[in-house]
Design a protein around this motif. Structure first.
Motif, PDB file in Angstrom:
ATOM      1  N   ARG A  31       0.708  -1.051  -0.186  1.00  0.00           N
ATOM      2  CA  ARG A  31       0.167  -0.052  -0.086  1.00  0.00           C
ATOM      3  C   ARG A  31       0.925   1.122   0.051  1.00  0.00           C
ATOM      4  O   ARG A  31       0.772   2.187  -0.938  1.00  0.00           O
ATOM      5  CB  ARG A  31      -1.078  -0.070   1.080  1.00  0.00           C
ATOM      6  CG  ARG A  31      -2.064   1.121   1.108  1.00  0.00           C
ATOM      7  CD  ARG A  31      -2.772   0.958   2.491  1.00  0.00           C
ATOM      8  NE  ARG A  31      -3.899   1.777   2.596  1.00  0.00           N
ATOM      9  CZ  ARG A  31      -5.213   1.542   2.078  1.00  0.00           C
ATOM     10  NH1 ARG A  31      -5.327   0.512   1.513  1.00  0.00           N
ATOM     11  NH2 ARG A  31      -6.102   2.595   1.870  1.00  0.00           N
ATOM     12  N   ASP A  82      -4.781   1.686  -7.506  1.00  0.00           N
ATOM     13  CA  ASP A  82      -5.844   1.892  -6.293  1.00  0.00           C
ATOM     14  C   ASP A  82      -5.663   1.213  -5.090  1.00  0.00           C
ATOM     15  O   ASP A  82      -5.876   0.263  -4.767  1.00  0.00           O
ATOM     16  CB  ASP A  82      -7.313   1.790  -7.036  1.00  0.00           C
ATOM     17  CG  ASP A  82      -8.566   1.947  -6.112  1.00  0.00           C
ATOM     18  OD1 ASP A  82      -8.243   2.400  -4.828  1.00  0.00           O
ATOM     19  OD2 ASP A  82      -9.714   2.177  -6.696  1.00  0.00           O
ATOM     20  N   GLU A 138      -7.444   0.892  -2.522  1.00  0.00           N
ATOM     21  CA  GLU A 138      -8.644   0.244  -1.975  1.00  0.00           C
ATOM     22  C   GLU A 138      -8.840  -1.032  -2.449  1.00  0.00           C
ATOM     23  O   GLU A 138      -9.499  -1.868  -2.097  1.00  0.00           O
ATOM     24  CB  GLU A 138      -9.806   1.115  -2.165  1.00  0.00           C
ATOM     25  CG  GLU A 138      -9.773   2.300  -1.307  1.00  0.00           C
ATOM     26  CD  GLU A 138      -9.326   2.395   0.125  1.00  0.00           C
ATOM     27  OE1 GLU A 138     -10.015   1.344   0.808  1.00  0.00           O
ATOM     28  OE2 GLU A 138      -8.573   3.070   0.576  1.00  0.00           O
TER      29      GLU A 138
END
Length: 377
Positions: free
Chosen positions: A128, A135, A137
Motif C-alpha cells: 500500500r 488504487d 482500496e
C-alpha cells in the motif's frame, strides 16, 4: 518469397558490421558481411537493429490494456509497432478480481493471434505504501486461489506477475508462479534487502521498474535495489524516459548489472502517442502535462508516454551505451527474460525477421515484423 536487405549497418551482439541479410517466410535465412550476393532492397547504409521487446506496457493511442478492450489494444499495439516494438507484453493494473479475470481472458485471445507476447499482472499484490498509480482500496494480500484462477483465465498467456515480497503469502505465490511458468517480478514493495533475497530464492527473476516504487539505496540499509542489482538471476527493468530515473542512476544500474541483465521498458499508458489531457489507467484518473503522466489526485507518476525507440536512443545518447549494448537492453535481454530469445531479440539466422531500420540520428526509418513491413524505409 525471398527478400534481401542490402547496404546495411547490422547491429548484432558481436558488434556492428556493414552487410546484408536475407528473409524468407518471415525468418532470417542469411546474414552476411560486405556487398550482397544478389540485388536487394538497399538501406543506404542505415543501421538495422532487432525489433524491440517491451516487458511492461499498459497501452497507447488511446487503447488501454487494463480495460481488456480488444479494439483499443490493437490500436496500442499498432502504435508501438510503428515505433519499433515487435514483441510486447500487455500489462494490467490492480483491479477487482472480476475485472482482472475478464481483461486477462479477453487479452488472451490477442495472444492467440500472435499480436501480444503475453499478459503481465502489475498487482493486485502490492504494498500500500508503494502502490504508486494503483488504487490502494483494491490492493489485497496474495491469494494462491485467485492467482490460479487468473492463470486459468489466461490459458497459458499469463506470463508475468509483479508482487511485493514482504506481503503475507507472497513467497508461496512466487513459488506457484514459477511452477506455472509465470515470471515473478518484485516491485511496488517495502521489502528490505533480506526479504527481497528471499523472494529471489523463491523464484522471482525480474525487478519491476527498478528504483521506482521501492525503498531507495542506503549504505546501512541496502534495501531491495542492492539485492536486485547484485543477483545474477534477476533482470532489472528500467524506465529510460528522463522522468522516472535520473541518468546517473540508470548508468549505475547498467554498470552493475550490465546490458545482459538490464531491460528497458516503457510502462507506457493509453496517452502514449496522443496529446496532453486526462486519461484512465485502470480505474485511476491520470492527467498528462508536457508528456508526463501523473495521477489527477495526489500527483504520483502514473506510467509514461515513452516508446521503445526513444528508450533506445536515450541509451546511446544519454547513457553512453554502445549500439550493441543498447540493442541488448531493448531486445535481447527482455527476450531472454521471457524465454523467447530463440525466436526474437537479435539478428541471427533462424529468428523471426523483426527489424528496425534507424537513420543516422537513430530515428525510426522502417519497421519489419515477421518479414512484413509495418513501415517501409
Amino acid at each position: 518469397m525471398s527478400l534481401t536487405l542490402a547496404d546495411a549497418r547490422i547491429v548484432t551482439p558481436d558488434g556492428v558490421h556493414e552487410g546484408w541479410l536475407t528473409i524468407e517466410d518471415g525468418r532470417i535465412t542469411h546474414v552476411g558481411h560486405g556487398a550482397a550476393p544478389r540485388p536487394g532492397h538497399s538501406l543506404g547504409g542505415r543501421h538495422v537493429v532487432p525489433g524491440f521487446v517491451d516487458l511492461h506496457n499498459h497501452g497507447g493511442a488511446g487503447g488501454s490494456f487494463p480495460s481488456g478492450e480488444q479494439e483499443g489494444a490493437r490500436d496500442a499495439v499498432a502504435l508501438h509497432q510503428r515505433h519499433g516494438t515487435t514483441t510486447m507484453m500487455a500489462s494490467l493494473v490492480t483491479d477487482t478480481p472480476e475485472r482482472l479475470a475478464r481483461a486477462v481472458a479477453s487479452l488472451a485471445e490477442l495472444c492467440d493471434d500472435g499480436l501480444l507476447a503475453g499478459i503481465h499482472l502489475e498487482g493486485p499484490y502490492l504494498a500500500r505504501a508503494r502502490c504508486g498509480a494503483h488504487d490502494p482500496e483494491l490492493l489485497r494480500e496474495p491469494s494462491p486461489a485467485e492467482f490460479a484462477g487468473l492463470v486459468e483465465a489466461g490459458r497459458g498467456h499469463l506470463r508475468m506477475l509483479t508482487i511485493a515480497a514482504e506481503l503475507p503469502g507472497a513467497l508461496d505465490v512466487i513459488r506457484a508462479a514459477a511452477a506455472a511458468g509465470v515470471i515473478a517480478a518484485l516491485g511496488h514493495s517495502e521489502a528490505g534487502y533480506e526479504r527481497t533475497l528471499a523472494g529471489i530464492e523463491a523464484g522471482a527473476t525480474v525487478a519491476t521498474h527498478l528504483y521506482n516504487a521501492m525503498p531507495q539505496l542506503g549504505h546501512r540499509a541496502p534495501g531491495p535495489i542492492a539485492a536486485l542489482l547484485q543477483d545474477e538471476r534477476v533482470t532489472v527493468e528500467l524506465i529510460n524516459d528522463g522522468v522516472h530515473v535520473h541518468p546517473a542512476m540508470l548508468r549505475l544500474a547498467c554498470a552493475v548489472a550490465g546490458a545482459g541483465r538490464v531491460a528497458m521498458v516503457t510502462d507506457s499508458i493509453s496517452a502514449t502517442g496522443l496529446s496532453d489531457g486526462e486519461y484512465l489507467l485502470g480505474p485511476m484518473r491520470v492527467r498528462v502535462l508536457d508528456g508526463v503522466a501523473r495521477l489527477a489526485e495526489g500527483g504520483s507518476i502514473a506510467g509514461s508516454t515513452l516508446t521503445m525507440d526513444v528508450a533506445f536512443r536515450r541509451a546511446v545518447q544519454e547513457l553512453g551505451l554502445s549500439l550493441p549494448e543498447a540493442s541488448a537492453t531493448t531486445s535481447l535481454t527482455p527476450a531472454r527474460a521471457l524465454g523467447l530469445a530463440d525466436r526474437v531479440g537479435s539478428i541471427a539466422v533462424g529468428k523471426h525477421a523483426d527489424l528496425v531500420v534507424l537513420s543516422g540520428d537513430l530515428e525510426v526509418a522502417g519497421v519489419m515484423r515477421r518479414g512484413d513491413w509495418v513501415t517501409e524505409p
